[in-house]
Design a protein around this motif. Structure first.
Motif, PDB file in Angstrom:
ATOM      1  N   LEU A 185       0.694  -1.045   0.068  1.00 12.56           N
ATOM      2  CA  LEU A 185      -0.047  -0.019   0.113  1.00 12.56           C
ATOM      3  C   LEU A 185       0.940   1.249  -0.203  1.00 12.56           C
ATOM      4  CD1 LEU A 185      -2.660   1.551   0.386  1.00 12.56           C
ATOM      5  CD2 LEU A 185      -2.287   1.332   2.833  1.00 12.56           C
ATOM      6  N   LEU A 186       0.538   2.080  -0.943  1.00 12.61           N
ATOM      7  CA  LEU A 186       1.317   3.412  -0.987  1.00 12.61           C
ATOM      8  C   LEU A 186       0.595   4.355   0.090  1.00 12.61           C
ATOM      9  CD1 LEU A 186       1.985   2.130  -3.857  1.00 12.61           C
ATOM     10  CD2 LEU A 186       2.723   4.514  -4.415  1.00 12.61           C
ATOM     11  N   LEU A 187       1.091   4.525   1.116  1.00 11.61           N
ATOM     12  CA  LEU A 187       0.069   5.086   2.512  1.00 11.61           C
ATOM     13  C   LEU A 187       0.824   6.527   2.611  1.00 11.61           C
ATOM     14  CD1 LEU A 187      -1.661   4.686   5.016  1.00 11.61           C
ATOM     15  CD2 LEU A 187       0.078   3.925   6.204  1.00 11.61           C
ATOM     16  N   GLY A 190      -3.374  10.610   3.836  1.00 15.52           N
ATOM     17  CA  GLY A 190      -4.687  11.292   3.644  1.00 15.52           C
ATOM     18  C   GLY A 190      -5.753  10.299   4.222  1.00 15.52           C
ATOM     19  N   ILE A 191      -7.027  10.580   3.482  1.00 15.52           N
ATOM     20  CA  ILE A 191      -8.204   9.813   3.684  1.00 15.52           C
ATOM     21  C   ILE A 191      -8.274   8.543   3.347  1.00 15.52           C
ATOM     22  CG2 ILE A 191     -10.680   9.744   3.978  1.00 15.52           C
ATOM     23  CD1 ILE A 191     -10.607  12.669   4.485  1.00 15.52           C
ATOM     24  N   ASP A 192      -7.629   8.919   1.924  1.00 12.21           N
ATOM     25  CA  ASP A 192      -8.335   7.590   0.867  1.00 12.21           C
ATOM     26  C   ASP A 192      -7.178   6.454   1.053  1.00 12.21           C
ATOM     27  OD1 ASP A 192      -9.662   9.733   0.026  1.00 12.21           O
ATOM     28  OD2 ASP A 192      -8.257  10.586  -1.588  1.00 12.21           O
ATOM     29  N   SER A 193      -6.121   6.677   1.141  1.00 14.63           N
ATOM     30  CA  SER A 193      -4.870   5.304   1.111  1.00 14.63           C
ATOM     31  C   SER A 193      -5.384   4.231   2.452  1.00 14.63           C
ATOM     32  CB  SER A 193      -3.532   5.674   0.926  1.00 14.63           C
ATOM     33  OG  SER A 193      -3.246   6.881   1.995  1.00 14.63           O
ATOM     34  N   PRO A 194      -5.518   4.873   3.526  1.00 14.92           N
ATOM     35  CA  PRO A 194      -5.787   4.013   4.515  1.00 14.92           C
ATOM     36  C   PRO A 194      -7.193   3.039   4.494  1.00 14.92           C
ATOM     37  CG  PRO A 194      -5.268   6.025   5.711  1.00 14.92           C
ATOM     38  CD  PRO A 194      -5.406   6.220   3.954  1.00 14.92           C
ATOM     39  N   ALA A 209       3.227  -1.545   4.022  1.00 19.46           N
ATOM     40  CA  ALA A 209       2.856  -0.256   3.574  1.00 19.46           C
ATOM     41  C   ALA A 209       4.386   0.672   3.212  1.00 19.46           C
ATOM     42  CB  ALA A 209       2.172   0.582   4.755  1.00 19.46           C
ATOM     43  N   LEU A 210       4.180   1.450   2.346  1.00 16.60           N
ATOM     44  CA  LEU A 210       5.327   2.357   2.057  1.00 16.60           C
ATOM     45  C   LEU A 210       4.763   3.963   2.024  1.00 16.60           C
ATOM     46  CD1 LEU A 210       8.000   2.933   0.622  1.00 16.60           C
ATOM     47  CD2 LEU A 210       7.113   2.230  -1.430  1.00 16.60           C
ATOM     48  N   HIS A 211       5.471   4.578   2.929  1.00 21.13           N
ATOM     49  CA  HIS A 211       5.203   5.921   2.835  1.00 21.13           C
ATOM     50  C   HIS A 211       6.693   6.726   2.393  1.00 21.13           C
ATOM     51  CE1 HIS A 211       3.840   9.847   4.456  1.00 21.13           C
ATOM     52  NE2 HIS A 211       4.975   9.899   4.905  1.00 21.13           N
ATOM     53  N   PHE A 212       6.394   7.593   1.653  1.00 18.31           N
ATOM     54  CA  PHE A 212       7.232   8.744   1.148  1.00 18.31           C
ATOM     55  C   PHE A 212       7.342  10.033   1.869  1.00 18.31           C
ATOM     56  CE2 PHE A 212       6.089   6.208  -2.617  1.00 18.31           C
ATOM     57  CZ  PHE A 212       7.054   5.407  -2.871  1.00 18.31           C
ATOM     58  N   LEU A 287       0.524  -3.539  -6.160  1.00 23.59           N
ATOM     59  CA  LEU A 287       0.717  -2.173  -5.590  1.00 23.59           C
ATOM     60  C   LEU A 287      -0.736  -1.935  -5.296  1.00 23.59           C
ATOM     61  CD1 LEU A 287       3.239   0.047  -7.493  1.00 23.59           C
ATOM     62  CD2 LEU A 287       3.807  -1.626  -5.645  1.00 23.59           C
ATOM     63  N   ILE A 288      -1.064  -1.043  -4.129  1.00 20.48           N
ATOM     64  CA  ILE A 288      -2.527  -0.583  -3.817  1.00 20.48           C
ATOM     65  C   ILE A 288      -2.286   1.046  -3.503  1.00 20.48           C
ATOM     66  CG2 ILE A 288      -4.195  -0.768  -2.209  1.00 20.48           C
ATOM     67  CD1 ILE A 288      -3.042  -3.369  -1.351  1.00 20.48           C
ATOM     68  N   THR A 289      -3.204   1.525  -4.131  1.00 22.16           N
ATOM     69  CA  THR A 289      -3.167   3.327  -3.948  1.00 22.16           C
ATOM     70  C   THR A 289      -4.693   3.806  -3.478  1.00 22.16           C
ATOM     71  OG1 THR A 289      -3.816   4.210  -5.990  1.00 22.16           O
ATOM     72  CG2 THR A 289      -1.362   3.436  -5.904  1.00 22.16           C
TER      73      THR A 289
HETATM   74  P1  ATP Z   1      -4.909  10.276   0.157  1.00 28.62           P
HETATM   75  O1  ATP Z   1      -6.254  10.830   0.599  1.00 28.62           O
HETATM   76  O2  ATP Z   1      -4.686   8.832   0.423  1.00 28.62           O
HETATM   77  O3  ATP Z   1      -3.624  11.088   0.525  1.00 28.62           O
HETATM   78  P2  ATP Z   1      -5.226  11.815  -2.269  1.00 28.62           P
HETATM   79  O4  ATP Z   1      -6.406  12.002  -2.641  1.00 28.62           O
HETATM   80  O5  ATP Z   1      -4.486  13.065  -1.380  1.00 28.62           O
HETATM   81  O6  ATP Z   1      -4.871  10.592  -1.462  1.00 28.62           O
HETATM   82  P3  ATP Z   1      -2.773  12.025  -3.941  1.00 28.62           P
HETATM   83  O7  ATP Z   1      -1.949  12.780  -2.976  1.00 28.62           O
HETATM   84  O8  ATP Z   1      -2.870  12.433  -5.335  1.00 28.62           O
HETATM   85  O9  ATP Z   1      -4.307  11.733  -3.698  1.00 28.62           O
HETATM   86  O10 ATP Z   1      -2.527  10.587  -3.875  1.00 28.62           O
HETATM   87  C1  ATP Z   1      -2.854   9.433  -4.410  1.00 28.62           C
HETATM   88  C2  ATP Z   1      -2.349   8.089  -3.831  1.00 28.62           C
HETATM   89  O11 ATP Z   1      -0.798   8.215  -4.116  1.00 28.62           O
HETATM   90  C3  ATP Z   1      -2.469   8.016  -2.365  1.00 28.62           C
HETATM   91  O12 ATP Z   1      -3.720   7.528  -1.881  1.00 28.62           O
HETATM   92  C4  ATP Z   1      -1.608   7.257  -1.969  1.00 28.62           C
HETATM   93  O13 ATP Z   1      -1.918   5.731  -2.262  1.00 28.62           O
HETATM   94  C5  ATP Z   1      -0.535   7.574  -2.764  1.00 28.62           C
HETATM   95  N1  ATP Z   1       0.443   8.513  -2.116  1.00 28.62           N
HETATM   96  C6  ATP Z   1       0.280  10.045  -2.087  1.00 28.62           C
HETATM   97  N2  ATP Z   1       1.346  10.570  -1.199  1.00 28.62           N
HETATM   98  C7  ATP Z   1       2.242   9.493  -0.837  1.00 28.62           C
HETATM   99  C8  ATP Z   1       3.042   9.396   0.070  1.00 28.62           C
HETATM  100  N3  ATP Z   1       3.653  10.544   0.515  1.00 28.62           N
HETATM  101  N4  ATP Z   1       3.487   8.088   0.364  1.00 28.62           N
HETATM  102  C9  ATP Z   1       2.917   7.064   0.094  1.00 28.62           C
HETATM  103  N5  ATP Z   1       1.950   7.225  -1.010  1.00 28.62           N
HETATM  104  C10 ATP Z   1       1.518   8.292  -1.279  1.00 28.62           C
END
Ligand code: ATP
Ligand code: MG
Length: 397
Positions: A185-187, A190-194, A209-212, A287-289
């Motif tokens: 999971l790209l975490l 925000g609200i969406d990725s969890p 999970a992977l966070h940047f 991968l999961i986004t």
């Molecule tokens: P979220 O609410 O999950 O942050 P978002 O609507 O803000 O989503 P974006 O910022 O465009 O959307 O990011 C889209 C997706 O890319 C996120 O849902 C997440 O899966 C991934 N992503 C974004 N920023 C990061 C980060 N800092 N680390 C890891 N994954 C990320």
């Protein structure tokens, strides 16, 4: 004689044919791990039901019951009273156990099932006798309504005992965690990725999970927030390794060398490639986004097409067809919403373009990437990766 027990009903996995036993074992294993903080329980499956039986008075039944509701693969959870398999015992137990469970209810019906066909009474006869016993024990405070009752009393006559219960609460549904493999999971914070992670865990994926981050442009508190989110997700996902990679240098190189309108997309190309490497190293099949079509400039169909082309691994986007309000409802259900709305910055909000491209062409994005050392920057960023483990509770292994 065992007293009150927790019965867990499972859904879809009864359709799994040859694999059914594997799925059942996974559920039992998961419940056993989750039972650790709540005492000593005997946990086993029999006839499409998992039995969770406390072994002494110290067991925390409320805690065990709550955690069972968060185990994917279980569709219904209920507390039941076990008794001997004869009508005298069933009636006596119903009279003693049920009145407290029926306070505030106006109507009920009894649904009896017997998997033991040698039991002398048939199901409708059991229902009738138990119904009469309840009417007697509650002194007319509640009446029978077979069409639309406030509560359904279930009497199950099984192999070794009979079980009596009032109502059933919904379980988490889905498939047992780990039954479908592992996903990365790209975490973000925000609200969406969890939500995306929990949705895929519900379909049986173990979540990594992977966070940047982009320190010092993003803060220590932003990182803590993401770790808190991962911990909250563990209530349903059980255990999550959180990998953290720094994008600081990449973002500075992009700022200094590339056209501003492409910043976000270029950054996403890096994210996807780094995630793919991490997925290979940690044996994740996808991968999961948290992307949702059209939500922001980088989530138009054209932009998703460009970022997808960066990798050769399936990218799962379970939120793609959900409205924000629907994602928020899921976030509340999984308990991540309140943390997600804390106002810390994300690396995506550092150096954001004033006019991001919503209809990017892959050729233009690749041309921008040629201005920098894409592969070298990937290697350098990947080397910054650190890992932490989050668990639903400390004893979980
Ligand atoms: P979220 O609410 O999950 O942050 P978002 O609507 O803000 O989503 P974006 O910022 O465009 O959307 O990011 C889209 C997706 O890319 C996120 O849902 C997440 O899966 C991934 N992503 C974004 N920023 C990061 C980060 N800092 N680390 C890891 N994954 C990320
Ligand atoms: Mg985000």
């Amino acid at each position: 004689m065992i007293d009150e027990v927790i019965l867990c009903k499972y859904g879809e996995i009864v359709l799994k044919g040859q694999n059914r036993r594997n799925f059942e074992s996974m559920l039992v294993k998961e419940l056993r791990r989750r039972a650790c903080p709540y005492g000593i329980f005997k946990i086993y499956f029999n006839q499409s039901t998992i039995y969770v039986e406390p072994q002494n008075d110290e067991c925390d039944m409320d805690g065990m019951y709550e955690t069972a509701k968060h185990v994917f693969g279980i569709i219904g959870v209920n507390r039941a009273k076990a008794c001997e398999k004869n009508m005298a015992s069933i009636i006596a137990t119903a009279k003693e156990y049920l009145p407290a469970k029926l306070v505030g209810k106006k109507t009920f019906k009894v649904d009896a099932r017997r998997s033991d066909k040698a039991f002398p009474l048939k199901s409708p006869e059991i229902s009738r006798d138990v119904g009469a016993a309840i009417l007697e024990a509650t002194g007319g405070k509640i009446r029978v309504d077979v069409k639309n009752p406030d509560v359904v009393i279930t009497v199950e006559v099984r192999d070794s005992h009979a079980y009596i219960r009032a109502g059933q609460e919904a379980g988490a549904g889905g498939l047992p965690i780990r039954s479908a493999g592992r996903g990365l999971l790209l975490l973000s914070g925000g609200i969406d990725s969890p939500v995306a992670g929990c949705m895929m865990a519900k379909r049986g994926l173990e979540i990594e999970a992977l966070h940047f981050e982009s320190f010092p442009y993003t803060s220590e508190r932003a990182r803590e927030k993401v770790l808190t989110l991962a911990e909250e997700m563990c209530e349903f996902c059980s255990k999550i390794h959180v990998h953290i990679i720094s994008l600081t240098h990449i973002q500075e190189v992009l700022r200094d060398n590339c056209e501003e309108d492409y910043f976000t997309l270029l950054l996403r190309m890096f994210m996807m490639r780094l995630a793919e490497r991490c997925a290979v190293e940690y044996k994740c099949g996808a991968l999961i986004t948290g992307e949702s079509l059209g939500q922001v400039a980088s989530q138009t169909l054209a932009a998703i097409g460009v970022t997808d082309s960066a990798v050769n691994i399936p990218v799962l986007r379970p939120c793609i067809g959900l409205d924000k309000s629907e994602i928020v409802a899921e976030a509340r259900k999984y308990g991540t919403f309140e943390t997600s709305i804390l106002p810390y910055e994300d690396c995506c909000t550092v150096f954001t373009p004033r006019h991001p491209r919503t209809q990017p062409r892959l050729a233009d994005v690749l041309r921008e990437l040629e201005k920098i050392d894409f592969e070298g920057l990937l290697d350098e960023a990947y080397a910054t990766m650190t890992t932490e483990v989050k668990l639903v509770f400390p004893e979980y292994r």
